[in-house]
Design a protein around this motif. Structure first.
Motif, PDB file in Angstrom:
ATOM      1  N   THR A 140       0.834  -1.198   0.000  1.00 13.04           N
ATOM      2  CA  THR A 140       0.000   0.000   0.000  1.00 13.04           C
ATOM      3  C   THR A 140       0.870   1.251   0.000  1.00 13.04           C
ATOM      4  O   THR A 140       2.088   1.175  -0.213  1.00 13.04           O
ATOM      5  CB  THR A 140      -0.963  -0.013   1.210  1.00 13.04           C
ATOM      6  N   ARG A 149      -1.526  -0.560   8.806  1.00  8.50           N
ATOM      7  CA  ARG A 149      -0.712  -0.671  10.032  1.00  8.50           C
ATOM      8  C   ARG A 149      -1.526  -1.296  11.175  1.00  8.50           C
ATOM      9  O   ARG A 149      -0.997  -2.108  11.950  1.00  8.50           O
ATOM     10  CB  ARG A 149      -0.186   0.697  10.452  1.00  8.50           C
ATOM     11  N   HIS A 184      -2.820   3.746   4.548  1.00  8.70           N
ATOM     12  CA  HIS A 184      -1.572   3.311   5.177  1.00  8.70           C
ATOM     13  C   HIS A 184      -1.806   2.958   6.646  1.00  8.70           C
ATOM     14  O   HIS A 184      -1.371   1.896   7.123  1.00  8.70           O
ATOM     15  CB  HIS A 184      -0.516   4.413   5.069  1.00  8.70           C
ATOM     16  N   ASP A 223       2.761   4.663   1.658  1.00 10.22           N
ATOM     17  CA  ASP A 223       3.410   4.990   2.925  1.00 10.22           C
ATOM     18  C   ASP A 223       2.614   6.079   3.626  1.00 10.22           C
ATOM     19  O   ASP A 223       1.530   6.472   3.166  1.00 10.22           O
ATOM     20  CB  ASP A 223       4.884   5.383   2.714  1.00 10.22           C
ATOM     21  N   LYS A 224       3.111   6.592   4.741  1.00  7.33           N
ATOM     22  CA  LYS A 224       2.322   7.510   5.566  1.00  7.33           C
ATOM     23  C   LYS A 224       2.107   8.867   4.915  1.00  7.33           C
ATOM     24  O   LYS A 224       1.213   9.618   5.337  1.00  7.33           O
ATOM     25  CB  LYS A 224       2.968   7.696   6.936  1.00  7.33           C
ATOM     26  N   GLU A 226       5.346  -0.726   1.842  1.00  5.43           N
ATOM     27  CA  GLU A 226       4.800   0.585   1.494  1.00  5.43           C
ATOM     28  C   GLU A 226       5.555   1.191   0.319  1.00  5.43           C
ATOM     29  O   GLU A 226       6.771   1.010   0.178  1.00  5.43           O
ATOM     30  CB  GLU A 226       4.880   1.523   2.700  1.00  5.43           C
ATOM     31  N   GLY A 286       1.725   9.016   1.385  1.00  3.18           N
ATOM     32  CA  GLY A 286       0.787   8.655   0.327  1.00  3.18           C
ATOM     33  C   GLY A 286       1.081   9.245  -1.030  1.00  3.18           C
ATOM     34  O   GLY A 286       0.155   9.561  -1.790  1.00  3.18           O
ATOM     35  N   HIS A 345      -5.095   8.410   0.860  1.00  2.13           N
ATOM     36  CA  HIS A 345      -3.922   7.541   0.715  1.00  2.13           C
ATOM     37  C   HIS A 345      -3.290   7.290   2.081  1.00  2.13           C
ATOM     38  O   HIS A 345      -2.898   6.167   2.410  1.00  2.13           O
ATOM     39  CB  HIS A 345      -2.877   8.187  -0.192  1.00  2.13           C
ATOM     40  N   ARG A 346      -3.198   8.360   2.857  1.00  2.00           N
ATOM     41  CA  ARG A 346      -2.558   8.249   4.165  1.00  2.00           C
ATOM     42  C   ARG A 346      -3.398   7.405   5.119  1.00  2.00           C
ATOM     43  O   ARG A 346      -2.865   6.612   5.902  1.00  2.00           O
ATOM     44  CB  ARG A 346      -2.320   9.644   4.729  1.00  2.00           C
ATOM     45  N   ILE A 358       7.208  -2.481   5.981  1.00  2.84           N
ATOM     46  CA  ILE A 358       6.601  -1.833   7.134  1.00  2.84           C
ATOM     47  C   ILE A 358       6.929  -2.660   8.377  1.00  2.84           C
ATOM     48  O   ILE A 358       6.573  -3.841   8.458  1.00  2.84           O
ATOM     49  CB  ILE A 358       5.077  -1.710   6.967  1.00  2.84           C
TER      50      ILE A 358
END
Length: 255
Positions: free
Chosen positions: A146, A166, A162, A148-149, A181, A151, A158-159, A254
């Motif tokens: 997916t 998690r 993530h 990452d933080k 990610e 996005g 998107h964020r 991740i």
């Protein structure tokens, strides 16, 4: 004449980078092979604009890839099907996945009232985790990919995706699946096209737990994005041409 030399140098570097895609591969990615994979995206066209090198790698190496798209409506300002585009966007995603050679029975698209697209519309991370866990269980998934933080574009949806993944990773006992990610990069690299392959390779060498995946079928990225005909406007055509995400993905584990 200095400007001319700079332009020529950039053109040569661009061509050399494309030639590297065509004639060599650094797609080692042993940890990403022989998996039941779930790619979790926020919107239709995320798969074509951002993840096509990853999809190309996974499909060409026999991975069993599933795609979960969590929302189908673009820039929604109220609950419901904005401008009647919901079904259109779902059909476009299916056509794009066919171009990318993802089996259509392994593509799932949601239109959940609490997961509507738009800046400022926050998605419930617990709800996301629940939906993703159901897909993991249904398809015996052992790897999730997916955003990452950040996005890629900083889009809040998107964020949220993530952070939903998690939460899933915290719920699953003994970390029995891996999660990866897509690394967000700065704006200069983002619009450097295939030239970013060199920097991505260097990043993968110097960063533990990171894989650099070159897109071995770049033409598919263009055809897949073109399948999203409602979104295929001039600035997205430029994006797909100049975005490094068309040519290379850096995936980071991740932890």
């Amino acid at each position: 004449m200095e400007w001319f030399a700079v332009v020529v140098s950039l053109i040569v570097l661009w061509i050399a980078s494309l030639c590297k895609i065509l004639h060599t591969s650094t797609n080692k990615g042993g940890a990403l092979i022989n998996k039941n994979v779930l790619l979790v995206i926020a919107h239709p066209d995320d798969e074509s604009m951002f993840f096509s090198p990853t999809i190309s790698f996974l499909i060409s190496r026999g991975n069993n890839l599933h795609i979960l798209c969590l929302s189908i409506v673009v820039e929604l300002h109220y609950l419901g099907d904005a401008d009647g585009l919901g079904n259109t966007r779902k059909d476009e995603l299916c056509r794009a996945c066919a171009v990318l050679q993802v089996p259509l029975q392994q593509v799932k698209v949601l239109n959940h009232p609490e997961l509507q697209d738009g800046f400022g519309l926050v998605w419930d991370h617990n709800l996301l985790a629940q939906i993703i866990e159901e897909e993991v269980s249904a398809h015996e998934i052992n790897m999730i990919i997916t955003f990452d933080k950040y996005g890629v574009s900083g889009h809040c949806n998107h964020r949220d995706v993530h952070y939903g993944v998690r939460k899933v990773m915290h719920h699953i006992p003994q970390r029995s699946i891996d999660a990866w990610e897509l690394v967000s990069i700065n704006i200069l690299r983002k619009y450097s096209g295939p030239v970013d392959i060199w920097l991505s390779m260097l990043f993968a060498i110097t960063s533990k737990g990171t894989h650099c995946l070159q897109n071995e079928h770049t033409s598919r990225s263009f055809h897949a994005m073109a399948a999203h005909s409602s979104q295929w406007v001039w600035f997205r055509k430029l994006f797909v041409s100049f975005s490094s995400y068309t040519y290379v993905n850096s995936l980071r584990k991740i932890n």
